[in-house]
Design a protein around this motif. Structure first.
Motif, PDB file in Angstrom:
ATOM      1  N   ILE A 124      -3.120  83.404 -56.099  1.00  0.00           N
ATOM      2  CA  ILE A 124      -1.553  83.954 -54.788  1.00  0.00           C
ATOM      3  C   ILE A 124      -0.788  84.239 -56.320  1.00  0.00           C
ATOM      4  N   HIS A 125       0.232  85.467 -55.764  1.00  0.00           N
ATOM      5  CA  HIS A 125       1.232  85.945 -56.641  1.00  0.00           C
ATOM      6  C   HIS A 125       2.363  86.051 -55.543  1.00  0.00           C
ATOM      7  N   PHE A 126       3.263  86.017 -56.890  1.00  0.00           N
ATOM      8  CA  PHE A 126       4.776  86.136 -55.904  1.00  0.00           C
ATOM      9  C   PHE A 126       5.686  86.807 -56.914  1.00  0.00           C
ATOM     10  N   SER A 127       5.863  88.124 -56.261  1.00  0.00           N
ATOM     11  CA  SER A 127       6.527  89.195 -56.632  1.00  0.00           C
ATOM     12  C   SER A 127       7.999  88.630 -57.901  1.00  0.00           C
ATOM     13  N   GLN A 128       8.621  89.385 -58.769  1.00  0.00           N
ATOM     14  CA  GLN A 128       9.528  89.726 -59.372  1.00  0.00           C
ATOM     15  C   GLN A 128      11.110  89.588 -59.089  1.00  0.00           C
ATOM     16  N   LEU A 129      11.987  87.973 -59.169  1.00  0.00           N
ATOM     17  CA  LEU A 129      13.244  88.575 -58.583  1.00  0.00           C
ATOM     18  C   LEU A 129      12.830  88.246 -56.538  1.00  0.00           C
ATOM     19  N   SER A 130      12.482  89.149 -56.049  1.00  0.00           N
ATOM     20  CA  SER A 130      11.946  88.990 -54.265  1.00  0.00           C
ATOM     21  C   SER A 130      10.806  87.479 -54.184  1.00  0.00           C
ATOM     22  N   GLY A 131       9.903  87.636 -55.018  1.00  0.00           N
ATOM     23  CA  GLY A 131       9.337  85.899 -54.471  1.00  0.00           C
ATOM     24  C   GLY A 131       8.590  86.481 -53.237  1.00  0.00           C
TER      25      GLY A 131
END
Length: 159
Positions: A124-131
């Protein structure tokens, strides 16, 4: 008569006024039988409690790592995005765009119970800055205990 018993048992005259004390075999057998009965009645509940606490423990670790990965991504820590890999026996908080291309010097690895079966994505990966994250649904289950963890498109973690 009491003195005669004491003398036959090899007691000295000073000990002759004390009564004979101790447990009989029958008393010990009765106590053992009661102990076995109590244990056999409580064992299923203890096992059920253990399985429930194992499931809860793994859930708390996984949710904590997911929250940490999202926070790290949103705050742009080390100018990178973060994610969590769900392995067969470990959870790994990693830095990088994916688990395969991660920076291994930033890995935080936590053991998980092998008795808890986890279904859903292994990463599960979270996008940089936006989460933000892709919509994910993770299910933890063992011995009748099931926990659902949902990650929506905004990166919110519900369980």
């Amino acid at each position: 008569m009491n003195n005669l018993k004491h003398q036959q048992a090899g007691f000295t005259p000073l000990e002759a006024n004390r009564p004979l004390t101790g447990f009989t075999v029958l008393e010990i057998v009765i106590v053992m039988a009661i102990s076995v009965a109590i244990f056999s009645l409580t064992a299923p509940y203890l096992i059920k409690f253990f399985h429930g606490s194992t499931n809860k423990s793994d859930r708390e670790v996984l949710v904590g790592l997911l929250r940490q990965a999202r926070t790290n991504s949103m705050t742009n820590l080390e100018l990178s995005s973060y994610g969590v890999n769900i392995g067969a026996t470990t959870f790994t908080l990693y830095k990088g765009p994916s688990y395969e291309t991660r920076d291994t010097t930033f890995d935080y690895v936590f053991d998980r119970s092998p008795t808890v079966e986890i279904t859903g994505p292994s990463e599960i990966h979270f996008s940089q800055l936006s989460g933000r994250a892709s919509v994910s649904h993770v299910v933890l289950s063992n011995s009748g205990y099931t926990t659902n963890i949902e990650i929506n498109s905004e990166g919110r973690i519900n369980y």
